[in-house]
Design a protein around this motif. Sequence first.
Motif, PDB file in Angstrom:
ATOM      1  N   ARG A 149       0.856  -1.178   0.000  1.00 45.99           N
ATOM      2  CA  ARG A 149       0.000   0.000   0.000  1.00 45.99           C
ATOM      3  C   ARG A 149       0.897   1.235   0.000  1.00 45.99           C
ATOM      4  NH1 ARG A 149      -2.891   3.750   3.242  1.00 45.99           N
ATOM      5  NH2 ARG A 149      -5.097   3.940   2.654  1.00 45.99           N
ATOM      6  N   VAL A 150       0.772   2.047  -1.016  1.00 40.71           N
ATOM      7  CA  VAL A 150       1.558   3.280  -1.135  1.00 40.71           C
ATOM      8  C   VAL A 150       0.578   4.443  -1.153  1.00 40.71           C
ATOM      9  CG1 VAL A 150       3.239   4.570  -2.488  1.00 40.71           C
ATOM     10  CG2 VAL A 150       3.339   2.074  -2.442  1.00 40.71           C
ATOM     11  N   GLU A 151       0.730   5.353  -0.201  1.00 40.66           N
ATOM     12  CA  GLU A 151      -0.175   6.497  -0.076  1.00 40.66           C
ATOM     13  C   GLU A 151       0.603   7.793  -0.284  1.00 40.66           C
ATOM     14  OE1 GLU A 151      -3.520   7.191   3.087  1.00 40.66           O
ATOM     15  OE2 GLU A 151      -1.689   8.129   3.847  1.00 40.66           O
ATOM     16  N   ALA A 152       0.040   8.695  -1.082  1.00 38.82           N
ATOM     17  CA  ALA A 152       0.660   9.994  -1.349  1.00 38.82           C
ATOM     18  C   ALA A 152      -0.307  11.095  -0.957  1.00 38.82           C
ATOM     19  CB  ALA A 152       1.029  10.114  -2.829  1.00 38.82           C
ATOM     20  N   LYS A 153       0.132  11.985  -0.064  1.00 47.47           N
ATOM     21  CA  LYS A 153      -0.670  13.132   0.353  1.00 47.47           C
ATOM     22  C   LYS A 153       0.102  14.406   0.052  1.00 47.47           C
ATOM     23  CE  LYS A 153      -3.327  11.097   4.187  1.00 47.47           C
ATOM     24  NZ  LYS A 153      -3.612  11.193   5.641  1.00 47.47           N
ATOM     25  N   GLY A 154      -0.596  15.396  -0.493  1.00 48.38           N
ATOM     26  CA  GLY A 154       0.056  16.657  -0.798  1.00 48.38           C
ATOM     27  C   GLY A 154      -0.918  17.602  -1.472  1.00 48.38           C
ATOM     28  N   PRO A 155      -0.519  18.866  -1.631  1.00 47.24           N
ATOM     29  CA  PRO A 155      -1.386  19.841  -2.288  1.00 47.24           C
ATOM     30  C   PRO A 155      -1.770  19.392  -3.696  1.00 47.24           C
ATOM     31  CG  PRO A 155       0.495  20.932  -1.246  1.00 47.24           C
ATOM     32  CD  PRO A 155       0.769  19.463  -1.208  1.00 47.24           C
ATOM     33  N   ASN A 156      -3.066  19.390  -3.970  1.00 47.88           N
ATOM     34  CA  ASN A 156      -3.568  19.018  -5.312  1.00 47.88           C
ATOM     35  C   ASN A 156      -3.073  17.645  -5.766  1.00 47.88           C
ATOM     36  OD1 ASN A 156      -4.861  21.580  -5.547  1.00 47.88           O
ATOM     37  ND2 ASN A 156      -2.915  22.485  -6.194  1.00 47.88           N
ATOM     38  N   ALA A 157      -3.035  16.695  -4.850  1.00 51.23           N
ATOM     39  CA  ALA A 157      -2.607  15.329  -5.217  1.00 51.23           C
ATOM     40  C   ALA A 157      -3.511  14.795  -6.317  1.00 51.23           C
ATOM     41  CB  ALA A 157      -2.660  14.426  -3.988  1.00 51.23           C
ATOM     42  N   ARG A 158      -2.884  14.265  -7.353  1.00 51.52           N
ATOM     43  CA  ARG A 158      -3.671  13.811  -8.507  1.00 51.52           C
ATOM     44  C   ARG A 158      -2.883  12.773  -9.300  1.00 51.52           C
ATOM     45  NH1 ARG A 158      -3.782  15.395 -13.896  1.00 51.52           N
ATOM     46  NH2 ARG A 158      -5.781  15.130 -14.963  1.00 51.52           N
ATOM     47  N   LEU A 159      -3.556  11.685  -9.622  1.00 52.50           N
ATOM     48  CA  LEU A 159      -2.974  10.659 -10.475  1.00 52.50           C
ATOM     49  C   LEU A 159      -3.497  10.887 -11.884  1.00 52.50           C
ATOM     50  CD1 LEU A 159      -1.110   8.209  -9.931  1.00 52.50           C
ATOM     51  CD2 LEU A 159      -3.158   6.781  -9.899  1.00 52.50           C
ATOM     52  N   ALA A 160      -2.593  11.051 -12.848  1.00 54.32           N
ATOM     53  CA  ALA A 160      -3.005  11.304 -14.231  1.00 54.32           C
ATOM     54  C   ALA A 160      -3.982  10.222 -14.685  1.00 54.32           C
ATOM     55  CB  ALA A 160      -1.789  11.338 -15.144  1.00 54.32           C
ATOM     56  N   PRO A 161      -5.066  10.608 -15.386  1.00 52.38           N
ATOM     57  CA  PRO A 161      -6.089   9.632 -15.787  1.00 52.38           C
ATOM     58  C   PRO A 161      -5.534   8.436 -16.543  1.00 52.38           C
ATOM     59  CG  PRO A 161      -6.866  11.867 -16.181  1.00 52.38           C
ATOM     60  CD  PRO A 161      -5.423  11.981 -15.789  1.00 52.38           C
ATOM     61  N   GLU A 162      -4.584   8.685 -17.480  1.00 53.75           N
ATOM     62  CA  GLU A 162      -4.056   7.564 -18.253  1.00 53.75           C
ATOM     63  C   GLU A 162      -3.240   6.619 -17.383  1.00 53.75           C
ATOM     64  OE1 GLU A 162      -1.080  10.976 -18.870  1.00 53.75           O
ATOM     65  OE2 GLU A 162      -3.253  10.702 -18.683  1.00 53.75           O
TER      66      GLU A 162
END
Length: 228
Positions: A149-162
């Motif tokens: 499990r890898v979690e990323a928190k930050g301003p405007n966190a976003r995974l590119a749709p593709e």
Amino acid sequence: MPTFSLDALDLAALLSSRVCHDVISPVGAIINGLEVLEDEKDAEMRGHALDLIKSSAAEASARLQFCRLAFGAAGSKGASIDTGDAEHVARQLFADERTRMEWKLPRVLMAKNKVKLLLNLCLIADMAIPRGGALTISGEGEGDEISFRVEAKGPNARLAPEVARLLAGESDEATLDARAIQAYYAGLVAEACGLEIAPTGGDAIVIEAKPKRVPVSDEARAPESAVA
């Protein structure tokens, strides 16, 4: 795993482009610093150039060491890798003034492909927080039942749709380039490990890799009296 098959030569070319993209910036900075040393006589400017060369060399080394484990052979076929080595290269790459990394996995010897998958998921999660934040890497189980499990928190966190679609095993060949190739590659490695990847969004980006669920047959689901 993605629902289409990329030609092996195209896969190698795109992965090479991805690695070169990561390394070319610090290497270029080293060259710029050396040029300043050649032409500049001012002591203060030469000091700044030396600082640039040192920091860029350290960054290039960190990126190469990470890529060696995340993409390279890193030992013979079927070899195991110390997760302590994986933590070391990840901290060198991610733990800076912008990003805090919390590594909760125990130090054990783990199958090479599983370590490669873990590092690729870390890199993908880090790309989801370009302005910095926090990365948390954890896992459950052991051996063949390990899950990540890898979690990323930050301003405007976003995974590119593709990237999200490729991680989820959905076809996105039309947008596959050197930036998105890593998600495709992670899917291939997960498939080799018998794991499936599930990315989720929200306040934090979470990428999980779990053992594949084995479909239960109708006969197995039926009560004993019904199959007697």
